[in-house]
Design a protein around this motif. Structure first.
Motif, PDB file in Angstrom:
ATOM      1  N   THR A 194      33.131  52.489  46.804  1.00  0.00           N
ATOM      2  CA  THR A 194      31.614  51.940  46.992  1.00  0.00           C
ATOM      3  C   THR A 194      31.162  51.546  48.013  1.00  0.00           C
ATOM      4  OG1 THR A 194      32.383  51.001  44.787  1.00  0.00           O
ATOM      5  CG2 THR A 194      30.453  50.149  45.626  1.00  0.00           C
ATOM      6  N   GLY A 196      31.633  53.181  50.794  1.00  0.00           N
ATOM      7  CA  GLY A 196      31.384  54.376  51.330  1.00  0.00           C
ATOM      8  C   GLY A 196      32.337  54.985  52.316  1.00  0.00           C
TER       9      GLY A 196
ATOM     10  N   ARG B  97      25.274  54.861  50.228  1.00  0.00           N
ATOM     11  CA  ARG B  97      26.125  53.770  49.655  1.00  0.00           C
ATOM     12  C   ARG B  97      25.817  52.281  50.195  1.00  0.00           C
ATOM     13  NH1 ARG B  97      28.596  55.082  45.240  1.00  0.00           N
ATOM     14  NH2 ARG B  97      29.551  57.087  45.090  1.00  0.00           N
TER      15      ARG B  97
END
Lengths: 299, 325
Positions: A194, A196, B97
């Motif tokens: 999440t 990245g 993200r």
């Protein structure tokens, strides 16, 4: 203001590290037996490193007048049929045996961990491929395979390392695959995605370090086995080649003299093998108790 | 209404494996699957908090993971600020993200046990910004300060923190890059009751300060009531009711919502209230009832409930999927 708080932080950090190190040390040294095993390994390694200075004689210097001397103050472990000092040879042999076993373990650990980690995290065909490869290696009795490899490739020291590494890869690959299957389901693996991270960084930076304790335990235990394999290969003449002194080969040489009463020729190299392997196994068990809480209390 | 994030007909099926599934497929039936998310549409306006409630196992967390593409949806589209997330290749998705974050449910499991607080919170900054090490160090302190943690915790490991502190670190990691959209996946369910209110207040405060949009997933109706502007109620992989929070709590229309609300205790012994009690257990998401999914448990069920039912706008902004409303 910023500076003082940074300094205070550094102090806290240093204290934390010291506390953690003390804790590990205390747990390792609580057990007398593993302490002795650890001491033995350190002593053997130091002896191997300092062999040229520690050995009283040149391990390869022959002397016809000194052939087959008994244990004495001049020759603590006696001499062999060529008059070479056995103590010097046993000390020098530690270098070869430890170096070969250590290199083989390191190579096997690296490849096994890499393959197992990728197989476990990626799954699918990659997992199938790696695991079938591992199964193939494991289908052979380990020692027969090692013998086969050295017999085919020729028995140089490098090939002994390669042979042992190949037979040890499955140990680490299977272990790491299992650990990785567990780790990739952890929420922090998901969190790492999440945030990245790229997959490679998730596997090797986030998950792999969390799988290290069982790996260390396994490597220590396998290290003892690797030493035994080097010695066994050399014993049957497929390992380290003479005149290089090596425990297994020396034991083989000495075995011929048991009947004629020259017991020291096989006894001392044999004891060296036994003590070293035993020490690695004991320290491996102790590490497992400390590093792997699931195994605590199980003996 | 302009939307920041929109999901259209999101579906996530987990096909079953094994001999039974194979036999069933051979027998000409549909390949059996766990239908965790079965056609869900959501819209979130910038700055709002949408609450997603439902029992455990109804597919809330699967929705969250599909929205961030932590798992691949089986079907449906996800639009984030006009970018189609569902079709985005890995690398652009990874870069995006920084704007799409999540606070995980279990603060004990979602922090890497081998990373200090500093490294955990630093990581998103390192991956998504061009700040220097020193600048990032200041940024980490600032973020920690925002979530109420002092710099003395920077070098601690997760196991040296309390549960509340861990969840604050979790939040700090999520907001470090100032994301525009954050999913809160039951952020308080693993915490002591005494801590919940603090974390909820903190989250609400952060949203207004940083202008974030939340999808707040919970089964705790009290916190949803406080935090969410709108609430969507999920049952067995679908949304059965969606309305502004106040309206949903005062005028619940779907029998399932009414049953959920009637399970909240009211601190008044004389209060008169409707009690709607559902029969039995939640059906398996493998064998979902035809028609209305609640009909096997609903005390109000009629023959018409066997017909398929979709969300309808009953009053402005109040959507219900029930034949009887």
């Amino acid at each position: 203001m910023r500076e003082t708080s940074a300094m205070a932080e550094a102090v806290v950090l240093r204290r934390e590290r010291a506390r953690r190190a003390r804790l590990l040390w205390r747990r390792l040294t609580k057990d007398r037996l593993s302490l002795a095993a650890g001491g033995a390994i350190v002593a053997i390694m130091l002896a191997a490193l300092a062999a040229p200075w520690l050995a009283p004689y040149d391990p390869d210097a022959t002397s016809a007048s000194d052939a087959l001397q008994r244990v004495s103050l001049r020759h603590w472990m006696g001499t062999d049929v060529y008059g070479r000092d056995l103590l010097s040879r046993v000390i020098h042999a530690a270098r070869v045996d430890l170096l070969v076993a250590l290199t083989a373990t390191a190579v096997a650990l690296t490849w096994g961990a890499f393959l197992g980690a990728v197989a476990g995290y990626r799954g699918g065909w990659m997992d199938q491929l790696v695991m079938r490869l591992v199964d193939t290696i494991m289908a052979f009795p380990a020692f027969i395979l090692t013998m086969g490899i050295t017999a085919t490739l020729g028995n140089s020291t490098l090939n002994v390392v390669v042979a042992i590494a190949i037979t040890h890869v499955p140990i680490y690959a299977r272990l790491l695959r299992g650990e990785m299957l567990k780790a990739r389901e952890m929420e922090y693996a998901e969190a790492a995605r999440t945030v990245g991270n790229r997959p490679a960084r998730i596997v090797f930076f986030h998950l792999l370090p969390n799988c290290v304790p069982p790996l260390i335990v396994q490597a220590t235990l396998a290290m003892g086995f690797a030493i035994l394999t080097v010695a066994a290969l050399s014993f049957i003449g497929l390992g380290i080649q003479p005149p290089q002194s090596e425990w297994g080969y020396m034991t083989a040489e000495g075995a011929g003299y048991i009947v004629s009463g020259e017991w020291w020729l096989f006894l001392f190299p044999g004891v060296a093998i036994m003590v070293t392997v035993l020490a690695f196994n004991l320290i491996g068990d102790a590490l497992r108790d400390v590093l792997d809480p699931r195994m605590r209390g199980v003996r | 209404m302009s939307s920041l994030l929109e999901a259209r007909d999101l579906v996530k099926h987990f096909p079953l494996k094994g001999i039974r599934a194979w036999l069933s497929a051979m027998g000409g039936g549909a390949r059996p699957a766990v239908r965790a998310v079965d056609g869900i549409s959501l819209r979130l306006a910038p700055g709002e908090t949408l609450g997603l409630v439902g029992e455990s196992g109804c597919g809330k967390s699967t929705v969250a993971r599909c929205l961030l593409r932590l798992i691949e949806p089986s079907a449906g589209r996800i639009l984030f600020d006009r970018t189609d997330l569902s079709a985005l290749p890995d690398e652009p998705l990874r870069r995006l993200r920084r704007d799409l974050q999540m606070v995980f449910q279990d603060p004990n499991a979602s922090l890497n046990p081998r990373l200090t607080v500093r490294r955990t919170v630093d990581e998103p900054l390192r991956l998504h910004t061009t700040l220097t090490t020193a600048e990032r160090q200041d940024a980490v302190r600032e973020v920690l300060d925002r979530v109420g943690l002092g710099p003395e915790l920077l070098h601690r490991y997760p196991h040296e923190l309390s549960g509340g502190q861990r969840q604050r670190v979790n939040i700090a990691r999520a907001i470090a890059t100032r994301p525009r959209f954050v999913i809160l996946d039951e952020p308080t369910s693993a915490l002591d009751v005494s801590l919940r209110a603090k974390i909820i207040l903190l989250l609400d405060d952060l949203r207004t300060r940083l202008g974030m949009t939340y999808l707040f997933i919970s089964h705790d109706l009290a916190t949803v009531k406080y935090l969410a502007h709108r609430v969507a109620v999920m049952y067995l992989g679908t949304i059965v009711e969606e309305a502004p929070t106040r309206e949903l709590f005062s005028k619940p229309l779907h029998p399932y919502t009414r049953a959920l609300l009637s399970a909240i205790p009211i601190p008044d012994p004389d209060a008169k209230r409707e009690r709607l009690i559902l029969a039995g257990e939640v059906p398996s998401p493998i064998d979902i009832p035809t028609g209305c999914r609640l009909r096997t448990r609903c005390p109000l069920a009629q023959p018409v409930c066997a017909e398929p039912v979709g969300l309808r706008e009953v009053t402005p902004n109040h959507f219900v999927a029930c034949h009887l409303v």
